[in-house]
Enzyme design. Structure first.
Site, short mmCIF file in Angstrom:
data_model
loop_
_atom_site.label_atom_id
_atom_site.label_comp_id
_atom_site.label_asym_id
_atom_site.label_seq_id
_atom_site.Cartn_x
_atom_site.Cartn_y
_atom_site.Cartn_z
N PHE A 128 0.42 -1.65 0.21
CA PHE A 128 0.20 0.22 -0.13
C PHE A 128 1.19 1.50 0.15
CE2 PHE A 128 -2.44 3.69 1.94
CZ PHE A 128 -3.17 3.40 0.94
N ASP A 215 9.62 2.71 1.98
CA ASP A 215 8.15 3.65 2.14
C ASP A 215 7.89 3.10 4.07
OD1 ASP A 215 5.51 3.95 3.27
OD2 ASP A 215 4.57 3.89 1.69
N LYS A 244 2.49 10.36 7.96
CA LYS A 244 2.33 9.45 9.30
C LYS A 244 2.51 10.99 11.09
CE LYS A 244 -0.09 5.28 7.76
NZ LYS A 244 -1.91 5.55 8.00
#
Ligand code: PLP
Length: 390
Positions: A128, A215, A244
């Protein structure tokens, strides 16, 4: 519920008014223990004193100028981030998807600079990377992609945690310029690769002049028990993306670069109006400084171990549990059956959890979690799971 919101989310019927530390309160005054941190965002918990005051002070000083001018907090944050991650230069964005967009653009430009006209990036099954057109194309989930074709081209898909498949791509493909990979696959269900996976990828990238692009949007910022998950294997990537928890709720993304990857972007290649603004950068600087000063990664490691042991012990005889696993405070209980309804049951018990990939209970509590709060999460969750599987 307003009819004027685009119908993009299936929100739960609860609305929080305020939070403090690891707790949230809803509009009825009910208290919840937060074992999700807004999906790995509020890692310092809610209303973290140093962050609250830094934000208040910055709001009263300067919110935005433009990247037309130099921004002191952006430079300070870049220096501290690069020192912590062993990287050279940072591009600041506003979200994870944007940070990955920057990485994808960088890899393509790197390819073109090497006279590769059709540069390809290796990405993984079940990955993702975000919801923009390029990042959803890089994402390995048909659910995320369906209906948005034509997808962005230039991605080669490989199974996760499978080095021979990457070696085969290296042998057969001339146009690959980079690998984009999560050190732990978060949305796929906290999938932790075998030890040595990232080092092996590093080796393949070095032999082929590919960029290793990690990532770390979900796994970074101390969540895995190290400041960055790749540090478990002492692997340093060429590109690392963050978002985040970097701003603990203040939107900010970062695309960090090293070595030749740090020299790819030149003025005019990429940009953002809001990216790197003084407000978000001061917030992120305070987050990172607080995490370093207070040894937050060590606490994540200890509390992760505590949760893992408590859950593994408590579920040892439960036939419906496939596996309990964790890296720091990325904690998963994989069930043999779909278990989405557990989210609502836990909510009723005053516990915030998430289920991903249909049958994986995902816990991403604040990294400031105390031992007592760790025990509270475990006992509440065990009660919910055991009741659910009775
Ligand atoms: C590994 C990873 N990459 C990228 C993203 C996308 O980040 P954002 O939602 O901030 O665009 C996420 C979000 O869940 C993620 O977990």
């Amino acid at each position: 519920m307003s009819d004027h919101l685009v119908n993009a989310y299936q929100s739960l019927p609860v609305s929080f008014t305020h939070g403090d530390g690891c707790y949230l309160w809803d509009s009825e005054g009910k208290q919840y223990l937060d074992a999700l941190s807004g999906i790995s965002v509020t890692s310092l918990g809610h209303n973290y004193p140093a962050l609250t005051s830094a934000i208040q002070e910055q709001a009263a000083t300067l919110l935005h100028t433009s990247n037309l001018y130099s921004i002191t907090w952006q430079q300070k944050l870049a220096d501290l981030l690069c020192a912590s991650a062993d990287m050279d230069r940072v591009f600041f964005a506003n979200s994870g998807a944007e940070a990955n967009e920057a990485a994808i653009k960088l890899a393509r430009l790197y390819g073109h600079q090497k006279n590769i006209d059709n540069p390809q990036i290796v990405v993984m099954q079940h990955a993702f990377h975000g919801r923009t057109m390029a990042t959803l194309s890089a994402t390995g989930s048909r659910k995320v992609q369906a209906g948005f074709e034509p997808l962005v081209s230039g991605f080669v898909r490989a199974p996760y945690n499978d080095i021979p498949s990457i070696e085969a791509i290296a042998e057969n493909s001339r146009n690959v310029v980079a690998i984009l990979v999560e050190p732990v696959q978060g949305e796929a269900g906290i999938v932790i690769p075998d030890p040595g996976y990232l080092s092996a990828l590093r080796g393949i990238c070095d032999s082929n002049n590919w960029l290793l692009m990690l990532d770390e949007i979900q796994s970074g910022m101390a969540r895995s028990g190290k400041m960055f998950a790749c540090q478990h294997e002492a692997v340093v990537p060429d590109v690392m993306t963050l978002a985040k928890a970097l701003g603990n709720g203040v939107p900010i993304g970062a695309c960090m670069t090293r070595g030749s990857a740090a020299e790819v972007f030149k003025p005019g290649n990429h940009g953002s109006t809001f990216g790197g603004n003084p407000f978000a950068c001061r917030a992120a600087f305070t987050v990172l400084e607080s995490m370093l000063e207070n040894k937050i990664a060590e606490n994540a490691e200890q509390r992760g171990q505590q949760l893992f042991c408590a859950l593994q012990q408590g579920l040892a005889n439960n036939q419906q549990v496939a596996e309990v696993r964790h890296l720091g405070l990325l904690v998963a209980v994989e069930m043999k059956i779909p278990c989405q309804e557990l989210v609502m049951q836990a909510l009723q018990q005053g516990l915030l959890i998430n289920v991903t990939a249909e049958s994986v209970i995902r816990l991403l509590p604040p990294l400031i979690l105390s031992e007592a709060q760790g025990a509270e999460i475990a006992s509440k969750l065990l009660a919910c799971i055991n009741q659910f599987t009775e």
